[in-house]
Design a protein around this motif. Sequence first.
Motif, PDB file in Angstrom:
ATOM      1  N   ILE A   1       0.859  -1.186   0.000  1.00 39.45           N
ATOM      2  CA  ILE A   1       0.000   0.000   0.000  1.00 39.45           C
ATOM      3  C   ILE A   1       0.897   1.239   0.000  1.00 39.45           C
ATOM      4  O   ILE A   1       1.754   1.391   0.863  1.00 39.45           O
ATOM      5  CB  ILE A   1      -0.929   0.017   1.234  1.00 39.45           C
ATOM      6  CG1 ILE A   1      -1.835  -1.214   1.269  1.00 39.45           C
ATOM      7  CG2 ILE A   1      -1.746   1.310   1.284  1.00 39.45           C
ATOM      8  CD1 ILE A   1      -2.822  -1.305   0.134  1.00 39.45           C
ATOM      9  N   HIS A   2       0.705   2.114  -0.993  1.00 39.40           N
ATOM     10  CA  HIS A   2       1.502   3.341  -1.037  1.00 39.40           C
ATOM     11  C   HIS A   2       0.647   4.587  -0.850  1.00 39.40           C
ATOM     12  O   HIS A   2       1.184   5.669  -0.602  1.00 39.40           O
ATOM     13  CB  HIS A   2       2.365   3.428  -2.301  1.00 39.40           C
ATOM     14  CG  HIS A   2       1.601   3.634  -3.558  1.00 39.40           C
ATOM     15  ND1 HIS A   2       1.335   4.862  -4.072  1.00 39.40           N
ATOM     16  CD2 HIS A   2       1.044   2.755  -4.417  1.00 39.40           C
ATOM     17  CE1 HIS A   2       0.648   4.746  -5.189  1.00 39.40           C
ATOM     18  NE2 HIS A   2       0.453   3.466  -5.423  1.00 39.40           N
ATOM     19  N   VAL A   3      -0.675   4.429  -0.911  1.00 40.94           N
ATOM     20  CA  VAL A   3      -1.574   5.538  -0.608  1.00 40.94           C
ATOM     21  C   VAL A   3      -2.877   4.945  -0.085  1.00 40.94           C
ATOM     22  O   VAL A   3      -3.381   3.951  -0.618  1.00 40.94           O
ATOM     23  CB  VAL A   3      -1.817   6.440  -1.850  1.00 40.94           C
ATOM     24  CG1 VAL A   3      -2.452   5.669  -2.989  1.00 40.94           C
ATOM     25  CG2 VAL A   3      -2.659   7.651  -1.495  1.00 40.94           C
ATOM     26  N   ILE A   4      -3.380   5.537   0.995  1.00 40.76           N
ATOM     27  CA  ILE A   4      -4.679   5.118   1.515  1.00 40.76           C
ATOM     28  C   ILE A   4      -5.274   6.296   2.276  1.00 40.76           C
ATOM     29  O   ILE A   4      -4.627   6.893   3.132  1.00 40.76           O
ATOM     30  CB  ILE A   4      -4.578   3.842   2.386  1.00 40.76           C
ATOM     31  CG1 ILE A   4      -5.978   3.306   2.720  1.00 40.76           C
ATOM     32  CG2 ILE A   4      -3.729   4.053   3.614  1.00 40.76           C
ATOM     33  CD1 ILE A   4      -5.978   1.877   3.266  1.00 40.76           C
TER      34      ILE A   4
ATOM     35  N   PRO B   1     -12.599   7.231   2.832  1.00 40.79           N
ATOM     36  CA  PRO B   1     -12.992   6.327   1.767  1.00 40.79           C
ATOM     37  C   PRO B   1     -12.725   6.901   0.380  1.00 40.79           C
ATOM     38  O   PRO B   1     -13.481   6.678  -0.560  1.00 40.79           O
ATOM     39  CB  PRO B   1     -14.492   6.192   1.997  1.00 40.79           C
ATOM     40  CG  PRO B   1     -14.902   7.581   2.408  1.00 40.79           C
ATOM     41  CD  PRO B   1     -13.727   8.095   3.228  1.00 40.79           C
ATOM     42  N   ARG B   2     -11.651   7.632   0.218  1.00 37.52           N
ATOM     43  CA  ARG B   2     -11.405   8.360  -1.034  1.00 37.52           C
ATOM     44  C   ARG B   2     -10.369   7.728  -1.966  1.00 37.52           C
ATOM     45  O   ARG B   2     -10.519   7.810  -3.171  1.00 37.52           O
ATOM     46  CB  ARG B   2     -10.952   9.786  -0.723  1.00 37.52           C
ATOM     47  CG  ARG B   2     -11.946  10.532   0.136  1.00 37.52           C
ATOM     48  CD  ARG B   2     -12.491  11.651  -0.611  1.00 37.52           C
ATOM     49  NE  ARG B   2     -13.391  12.417   0.241  1.00 37.52           N
ATOM     50  CZ  ARG B   2     -14.469  12.983  -0.211  1.00 37.52           C
ATOM     51  NH1 ARG B   2     -14.790  12.872  -1.476  1.00 37.52           N
ATOM     52  NH2 ARG B   2     -15.248  13.660   0.594  1.00 37.52           N
ATOM     53  N   THR B   3      -9.306   7.149  -1.399  1.00 40.20           N
ATOM     54  CA  THR B   3      -8.207   6.679  -2.242  1.00 40.20           C
ATOM     55  C   THR B   3      -7.551   5.450  -1.633  1.00 40.20           C
ATOM     56  O   THR B   3      -7.350   5.396  -0.422  1.00 40.20           O
ATOM     57  CB  THR B   3      -7.129   7.774  -2.401  1.00 40.20           C
ATOM     58  OG1 THR B   3      -7.738   8.974  -2.871  1.00 40.20           O
ATOM     59  CG2 THR B   3      -6.044   7.355  -3.364  1.00 40.20           C
ATOM     60  N   ILE B   4      -7.207   4.501  -2.501  1.00 44.57           N
ATOM     61  CA  ILE B   4      -6.373   3.373  -2.097  1.00 44.57           C
ATOM     62  C   ILE B   4      -5.538   2.980  -3.312  1.00 44.57           C
ATOM     63  O   ILE B   4      -6.031   2.977  -4.445  1.00 44.57           O
ATOM     64  CB  ILE B   4      -7.212   2.190  -1.564  1.00 44.57           C
ATOM     65  CG1 ILE B   4      -6.292   1.100  -0.995  1.00 44.57           C
ATOM     66  CG2 ILE B   4      -8.152   1.651  -2.631  1.00 44.57           C
ATOM     67  CD1 ILE B   4      -7.039   0.036  -0.186  1.00 44.57           C
ATOM     68  N   GLY B   5      -4.258   2.705  -3.070  1.00 45.82           N
ATOM     69  CA  GLY B   5      -3.387   2.313  -4.162  1.00 45.82           C
ATOM     70  C   GLY B   5      -2.228   1.483  -3.659  1.00 45.82           C
ATOM     71  O   GLY B   5      -1.814   1.594  -2.509  1.00 45.82           O
ATOM     72  N   TRP B   6      -1.714   0.635  -4.544  1.00 47.83           N
ATOM     73  CA  TRP B   6      -0.590  -0.214  -4.179  1.00 47.83           C
ATOM     74  C   TRP B   6       0.344  -0.390  -5.359  1.00 47.83           C
ATOM     75  O   TRP B   6      -0.034  -0.266  -6.510  1.00 47.83           O
ATOM     76  CB  TRP B   6      -1.048  -1.572  -3.660  1.00 47.83           C
ATOM     77  CG  TRP B   6      -1.979  -2.314  -4.575  1.00 47.83           C
ATOM     78  CD1 TRP B   6      -1.641  -3.149  -5.607  1.00 47.83           C
ATOM     79  CD2 TRP B   6      -3.410  -2.279  -4.542  1.00 47.83           C
ATOM     80  NE1 TRP B   6      -2.771  -3.637  -6.209  1.00 47.83           N
ATOM     81  CE2 TRP B   6      -3.872  -3.115  -5.573  1.00 47.83           C
ATOM     82  CE3 TRP B   6      -4.355  -1.636  -3.743  1.00 47.83           C
ATOM     83  CZ2 TRP B   6      -5.222  -3.330  -5.822  1.00 47.83           C
ATOM     84  CZ3 TRP B   6      -5.692  -1.828  -3.993  1.00 47.83           C
ATOM     85  CH2 TRP B   6      -6.122  -2.672  -5.021  1.00 47.83           C
TER      86      TRP B   6
END
Length: 164
Positions: free
Chosen positions: A77-80, A83-88
């Motif tokens: 996970i590099h961004v979380i 409830p707006r953004t999640i990225g890996w």
Amino acid sequence: MPTVNQENVSATRTIAAPAEGVFAVLADPTTHPTIDGTGWVQEPVDRARLAEVGQIFRMDMYHPDAQNGDYQVANEIHVIDPPRTIGWRTGYDPKGDGRLEFGGWSWRYDLVPLGPSTTAVTLTYDWSAVPQSVRDCLHFPPFGPDHLANSLRHLAELARETAA
């Protein structure tokens, strides 16, 4: 319709579910094989909910072009920002010693609430950090132009089922 440039591809879909519900589906690694829809993503090795930057979750994978077909990836996970953004970003453990290497590509979901029960979701696959040596061996993106739209369709189905 997906948008493709030299470094990434993205697609957006409006989903009939609240952002919190859509995010909850994305933060559950057990839903990822269904969201993917290619048959490449198999089962999560790590089943804990995705909750913080730096968290690693491993997935069993299958691709006919991979050695023996089966392999495993380690996503970080590099961004979380619930409830707006999640990225890996996707990596692997080439020597089996726990030292991960990352190939330079990442997945990111951006959620925009359009009301109490509707969310616009943009899925982006970014390969801008892939080194030239890898680009010489692998084609980017490694899937057809409809893959992201299909993934968002699967996400919408899961989110609606969860909300119901």
